[in-house]
Design a protein around this motif. Sequence first.
Motif, PDB file in Angstrom:
ATOM      1  N   UNK A   1     -19.194   1.544   2.666  1.00  0.00           N
ATOM      2  CA  UNK A   1     -19.341   1.522   1.293  1.00  0.00           C
ATOM      3  C   UNK A   1     -18.865   0.163   0.778  1.00  0.00           C
ATOM      4  N   UNK A   2     -19.779  -0.281   0.042  1.00  0.00           N
ATOM      5  CA  UNK A   2     -19.426  -1.587  -0.639  1.00  0.00           C
ATOM      6  C   UNK A   2     -18.655  -1.427  -2.046  1.00  0.00           C
ATOM      7  N   UNK A   3     -17.751  -2.361  -2.295  1.00  0.00           N
ATOM      8  CA  UNK A   3     -16.935  -1.981  -3.377  1.00  0.00           C
ATOM      9  C   UNK A   3     -16.625  -3.304  -4.053  1.00  0.00           C
ATOM     10  N   UNK A   4     -16.571  -3.387  -5.235  1.00  0.00           N
ATOM     11  CA  UNK A   4     -16.623  -4.748  -5.980  1.00  0.00           C
ATOM     12  C   UNK A   4     -15.128  -5.145  -6.137  1.00  0.00           C
ATOM     13  N   UNK A   5     -14.933  -6.359  -5.954  1.00  0.00           N
ATOM     14  CA  UNK A   5     -13.476  -6.925  -5.857  1.00  0.00           C
ATOM     15  C   UNK A   5     -12.771  -6.568  -7.272  1.00  0.00           C
ATOM     16  N   UNK A   6     -11.588  -6.221  -7.160  1.00  0.00           N
ATOM     17  CA  UNK A   6     -10.880  -5.859  -8.375  1.00  0.00           C
ATOM     18  C   UNK A   6      -9.741  -6.691  -8.595  1.00  0.00           C
ATOM     19  N   UNK A   7      -9.795  -7.328  -9.833  1.00  0.00           N
ATOM     20  CA  UNK A   7      -8.799  -8.219 -10.052  1.00  0.00           C
ATOM     21  C   UNK A   7      -7.262  -7.846 -10.122  1.00  0.00           C
ATOM     22  N   UNK A   8      -6.942  -6.474 -10.297  1.00  0.00           N
ATOM     23  CA  UNK A   8      -5.553  -6.114 -10.302  1.00  0.00           C
ATOM     24  C   UNK A   8      -5.171  -5.768  -8.982  1.00  0.00           C
ATOM     25  N   UNK A   9      -5.974  -5.617  -7.986  1.00  0.00           N
ATOM     26  CA  UNK A   9      -5.855  -5.207  -6.668  1.00  0.00           C
ATOM     27  C   UNK A   9      -4.398  -5.794  -6.027  1.00  0.00           C
ATOM     28  N   UNK A  10      -4.735  -7.275  -6.056  1.00  0.00           N
ATOM     29  CA  UNK A  10      -3.893  -8.119  -5.343  1.00  0.00           C
ATOM     30  C   UNK A  10      -2.137  -7.789  -5.870  1.00  0.00           C
ATOM     31  N   UNK A  11      -2.325  -8.074  -7.162  1.00  0.00           N
ATOM     32  CA  UNK A  11      -0.837  -7.638  -7.729  1.00  0.00           C
ATOM     33  C   UNK A  11      -0.376  -6.504  -7.652  1.00  0.00           C
ATOM     34  N   UNK A  47     -10.354   5.144   2.418  1.00  0.00           N
ATOM     35  CA  UNK A  47     -11.162   4.796   1.386  1.00  0.00           C
ATOM     36  C   UNK A  47     -10.115   4.897  -0.047  1.00  0.00           C
ATOM     37  N   UNK A  48     -10.821   5.740  -0.870  1.00  0.00           N
ATOM     38  CA  UNK A  48      -9.985   5.807  -2.243  1.00  0.00           C
ATOM     39  C   UNK A  48      -8.927   6.754  -2.381  1.00  0.00           C
ATOM     40  N   UNK A  49      -8.794   7.317  -1.284  1.00  0.00           N
ATOM     41  CA  UNK A  49      -7.220   7.962  -1.428  1.00  0.00           C
ATOM     42  C   UNK A  49      -7.304   9.468  -1.740  1.00  0.00           C
ATOM     43  N   UNK A  50      -8.441  10.010  -1.970  1.00  0.00           N
ATOM     44  CA  UNK A  50      -8.534  11.576  -2.464  1.00  0.00           C
ATOM     45  C   UNK A  50      -7.941  12.303  -1.370  1.00  0.00           C
ATOM     46  N   UNK A  51      -8.354  12.162  -0.248  1.00  0.00           N
ATOM     47  CA  UNK A  51      -7.725  13.219   0.798  1.00  0.00           C
ATOM     48  C   UNK A  51      -6.115  12.907   0.957  1.00  0.00           C
ATOM     49  N   UNK A  69      -9.325  -1.114   5.773  1.00  0.00           N
ATOM     50  CA  UNK A  69      -9.224  -2.381   6.105  1.00  0.00           C
ATOM     51  C   UNK A  69      -9.917  -3.171   4.515  1.00  0.00           C
ATOM     52  N   UNK A  70     -10.321  -2.142   3.686  1.00  0.00           N
ATOM     53  CA  UNK A  70     -10.976  -2.747   2.435  1.00  0.00           C
ATOM     54  C   UNK A  70      -9.625  -2.808   1.420  1.00  0.00           C
ATOM     55  N   UNK A  71      -9.277  -4.064   0.773  1.00  0.00           N
ATOM     56  CA  UNK A  71      -8.145  -4.092  -0.060  1.00  0.00           C
ATOM     57  C   UNK A  71      -8.508  -3.396  -1.427  1.00  0.00           C
ATOM     58  N   UNK A  72      -9.957  -3.311  -1.751  1.00  0.00           N
ATOM     59  CA  UNK A  72     -10.066  -2.823  -2.996  1.00  0.00           C
ATOM     60  C   UNK A  72     -10.038  -1.199  -2.860  1.00  0.00           C
ATOM     61  N   UNK A  94       6.519  10.674   1.481  1.00  0.00           N
ATOM     62  CA  UNK A  94       6.166  11.106   2.710  1.00  0.00           C
ATOM     63  C   UNK A  94       4.694  10.536   3.073  1.00  0.00           C
ATOM     64  N   UNK A  95       4.370   9.486   2.457  1.00  0.00           N
ATOM     65  CA  UNK A  95       3.154   8.721   2.526  1.00  0.00           C
ATOM     66  C   UNK A  95       3.263   7.301   2.372  1.00  0.00           C
ATOM     67  N   UNK A  96       2.432   6.500   3.203  1.00  0.00           N
ATOM     68  CA  UNK A  96       2.456   5.265   2.769  1.00  0.00           C
ATOM     69  C   UNK A  96       0.935   4.467   3.365  1.00  0.00           C
ATOM     70  N   UNK A  97       0.557   3.129   2.840  1.00  0.00           N
ATOM     71  CA  UNK A  97      -0.703   2.884   2.966  1.00  0.00           C
ATOM     72  C   UNK A  97      -0.686   1.696   3.778  1.00  0.00           C
ATOM     73  N   UNK A  98      -1.571   0.983   4.611  1.00  0.00           N
ATOM     74  CA  UNK A  98      -1.586   0.185   5.478  1.00  0.00           C
ATOM     75  C   UNK A  98      -3.089  -0.481   5.239  1.00  0.00           C
TER      76      UNK A  98
END
Length: 220
Positions: A1-11, A47-51, A69-72, A94-98
């Motif tokens: 799925x393509x997702x637009x770059x989001x400005x807030x993500x890096x920070x 993906x967006x973390x719903x699961x 692998x997709x930062x957004x 009990x959860x982390x993201x990579x």
Amino acid sequence: MRIRKKKWVDEELEKCGFLIKNPEEHIGNWKSIFNNEKPIYLELGCGKGGFGSKFGIQNLDENLICIDEAKAMLGLAKRKIEKEYSEHNQEINNICIVLYDIERIFQIFNENDKIERIYINFCNPWPRGKHKKRRLTHSRQLEQYKKFLVQGGEIFFKTDDDELFEESLDYFNETGFKIIEKTYDLHNYISETSRENIVTEHEKMFSDQGIKIKFLRAVL
Ligand SMILES: C[S@@+](CC[C@H](N)C(=O)[O-])C[C@H]1O[C@@H](n2cnc3c(N)ncnc32)[C@H](O)[C@@H]1O
């Protein structure tokens, strides 16, 4: 799925306490991230973390590592996890993201990590011949997972895609996994068995279109 770059993500990711920044440094030692003896599970292509957000909050006696692998996507997953945990007044422990390419997952986990379960939800189908190797259920990937999954460890796989599902059955069989549960209509199966199921973003999208969800559980 393509997702637009989001400005807030890096920070936001930079400041996120449950983003593991240099995952290669933790190879063989992921237990120390959680600092407990609870089982460790992986979600590949979160993906967006719903699961992940729902699984984590519903299973506080288990640890989950969500990888994409997709930062957004990971930024959205981060926000979803924070929202879910804060609504339940629960500390995120009990959860982390990579952020990582799962095709190189052997560089971040090994047999000392004793991973007990892997969830693969709606991975990209890569339908064209030479691209099939990139499927997260391809035999080449399953061979990698075998290096850090415990004996008796499980893979839970859901997809909307008929061809990916059929060919994945072969991948699991040829790499020595035993398929112990399989259905071509997960939602009907769940209502008949009262099995639990967390509906992911893609699962909702496909089932809203009337597409049946295929599911298997395989054991090493
Ligand atoms: C179709 S989406 C499914 C997202 C989610 N699991 C769901 O069910 O809604 C696939 C996800 O896998 C991620 N992905 C695909 N190939 C990957 C790879 N090699 N390494 C890490 N993430 C990957 C994509 O960035 C995307 O977020």
